[in-house]
Design an enzyme around this catalytic site. Sequence first.
Site, PDB file in Angstrom:
ATOM      1  N   ASP A 247      32.480  43.119  39.457  1.00  0.00           N
ATOM      2  CA  ASP A 247      31.318  42.370  38.988  1.00  0.00           C
ATOM      3  C   ASP A 247      30.704  42.894  37.693  1.00  0.00           C
ATOM      4  O   ASP A 247      30.604  44.105  37.481  1.00  0.00           O
ATOM      5  CB  ASP A 247      30.262  42.448  40.105  1.00  0.00           C
ATOM      6  CG  ASP A 247      29.009  41.653  39.804  1.00  0.00           C
ATOM      7  OD1 ASP A 247      29.073  40.426  39.823  1.00  0.00           O
ATOM      8  OD2 ASP A 247      27.958  42.281  39.532  1.00  0.00           O
ATOM      9  N   GLU A 322      35.219  40.673  36.143  1.00  0.00           N
ATOM     10  CA  GLU A 322      34.306  39.604  35.747  1.00  0.00           C
ATOM     11  C   GLU A 322      33.496  40.001  34.541  1.00  0.00           C
ATOM     12  O   GLU A 322      32.956  41.108  34.474  1.00  0.00           O
ATOM     13  CB  GLU A 322      33.334  39.273  36.876  1.00  0.00           C
ATOM     14  CG  GLU A 322      32.544  38.005  36.583  1.00  0.00           C
ATOM     15  CD  GLU A 322      31.025  38.121  36.618  1.00  0.00           C
ATOM     16  OE1 GLU A 322      30.360  37.090  36.719  1.00  0.00           O
ATOM     17  OE2 GLU A 322      30.496  39.246  36.519  1.00  0.00           O
TER      18      GLU A 322
HETATM   19  C1  GLC Z   1      27.682  38.610  38.320  1.00  0.00           C
HETATM   20  C2  GLC Z   1      27.606  37.755  39.564  1.00  0.00           C
HETATM   21  C3  GLC Z   1      26.231  37.162  39.653  1.00  0.00           C
HETATM   22  C4  GLC Z   1      25.243  38.285  39.772  1.00  0.00           C
HETATM   23  C5  GLC Z   1      25.399  39.277  38.626  1.00  0.00           C
HETATM   24  C6  GLC Z   1      24.689  40.563  38.921  1.00  0.00           C
HETATM   25  O1  GLC Z   1      27.516  37.858  37.169  1.00  0.00           O
HETATM   26  O2  GLC Z   1      28.614  36.791  39.560  1.00  0.00           O
HETATM   27  O3  GLC Z   1      26.117  36.289  40.735  1.00  0.00           O
HETATM   28  O4  GLC Z   1      23.938  37.784  39.773  1.00  0.00           O
HETATM   29  O5  GLC Z   1      26.741  39.624  38.399  1.00  0.00           O
HETATM   30  O6  GLC Z   1      25.344  41.263  39.935  1.00  0.00           O
END
Ligand code: GLC
Length: 613
Positions: A247, A322
């Site tokens: 993440d 991500e």
């Molecule tokens: C990523 C997740 C999102 C979350 C953020 C902080 O972007 O996909 O849902 O709010 O990280 O963890």
Amino acid sequence: MASTGKTLGVTAIVIVGLGLIAGGITWAVLATTRSEAPPPEILPLDWWQHCVLYQIYPRSFKDSDGDGIGDLKGIISELEHFVDAGVDAIWMSPIFESPMVDFGYDISNFYRIHHEYGTMEDFMELLTRSHELGIKVLLDFVPNHASNESEYFIKSEAREPGYEDFFIWADGLEDPNNPNNTLPPSNWVSQFGGSAWEWSTKRQQYYLHQFAIQQADFNFRNQAVRDEMFNIMKYWLDRGADGFRVDALPYLIEADPADHGGRYPDDPLSGRVEFEPHQLGYTIPLYTKDLIELYDVVYEWREFVDKYLEENGGDTRVLFSEGYANVTMTMLYYGTGDVGGARGVRGAHFPFNFDFITDLSARSGARDFAYVVLRWLTYMPHGATPNWVFGNHDNNRMPTRFRERMVDGLNSLSMLLPGVTVTYQGEEIGMKDGYVSWEDTVDVEACNRGDENTYHLYSRDPARTPFHWNSSTNAGFSSANRTWLPVADDYQELNLALQKEAERSHYKVYQALTALKKRQKSLSHGEYSIRALSDSTLCLVRYLRTYDTIVLLFNVADNSDTVDLSRVAQLKLPATVYVSSVHSSRREGDTINGENITLSAGEAIVLRSEPVS
Ligand code: GLC
Ligand code: MG
Ligand code: CA
């Protein structure tokens, strides 16, 4: 030199041919073998390199105990859905202990299952049952931050030895107007709006939070933090997880005050007058995003999972990262370079490709689609695996951002492009955003950044409404009187059960596509060509000598369009329709003879034609 060698080769064949004079036949055989190269080599691919990966948002997938919140037992009860749909791997948004400020992305205990979702036994059962069905299971690894209710934070705030520097703590700046007050250490703005610094009365210092106030950023310059991340990964790998979606990586590391005269440097101002200082967009995140040091951390994690595999055997454990960033910074997650003496990829197995979310929409033409796809494939390091994401829990759903009529064409693209198909729950049936009123809004981003009039610009709730299983109460998601987010009101016309019964449906198209993806060597191993045949019609060709050629024609526009198929070099007519979008007048098995073909608005057809020679 090379051409001499070739000449010699030809000479040799001629001599052999003459030597076996009995034969015109022998000669003919030799001649044919020479002009037709051997069939292409089909190297085995690792499980993740050509898979269909499905994102579950656990809170909204299936509720087993009637509390209105999806849970692990619910997921277990629907595992057959993945087999039926042709999904190979699932990744689940966080299921760990959390106060749920950011619905699981604020983790208070990285080693425990959140009580609303179930128990460790449930998780182990989910793993076992999935593995029995041949489905890999990935967890969401959230390294950037922890909940302010985590033990790490509580200890750090109390300056307990060993934890003092677990987070980014800093003294405030002097307030020129008020000697009793301090100001945040820098002008950094949180992703959810407001200062990225929060005052701790207890510690008499500010801490950094790039997301919600309750999500404190770990200090990745502290080796103890880095070690703890290995512990967390190891813990879940030991339990049998097949890898992680990782993440929020662009925010992993911020500028070091040591490089800036002892203070946190202000981010430069964007000059965009529509934003106030507390709003995201007021600054340019020079010191808070995409810092070059963060990639080394990712490469360390890759080394870690590779070593884990070496020591423990089994199938490859993967890291899918991500982050929303420009193409250059995104490609760095793959990492290239020398790996064990060979040149290869040494970072994430892939960074998620969000280009279909950030760079394309209902307004895009066929040329935009071709360009955006080719950009990824062009910048991607040699030997790396591409992937295609059309939606997730942070963005409006795919048919809402594009057009409903485009669902099958978009699913076809995601399935027929080289590499990994990523499906967000609901895309297989074409689920659209649900309506969520201000009263029902729970997303922290919407609540922090918006008000009654503007929340819909930021809210992620519409993409998170429960999955539509069938036409019964709450779409078969839950038996509760009230679900955590309302069920979208189109569930009686749009749900999985109906689409399974219908002769033609998005789901049936999806199934046909996953089946094709698994079967066709031209999809797993073939070449690609993608281009616009006109402003409206996109053409993707996948081909591999001796195997069927697969062609997708997709009219991305809102009006019909006629194109000339003689321009598609690899397509041999007549070709056969393999699958077509639900609104198409063409059916499986139809023959396409003519060179001119007219596609209605949003129409997509997948054709099969003779192999290229
Ligand atoms: C990523 C997740 C999102 C979350 C953020 C902080 O972007 O996909 O849902 O709010 O990280 O963890
Ligand atoms: Mg429940
Ligand atoms: Ca950070």
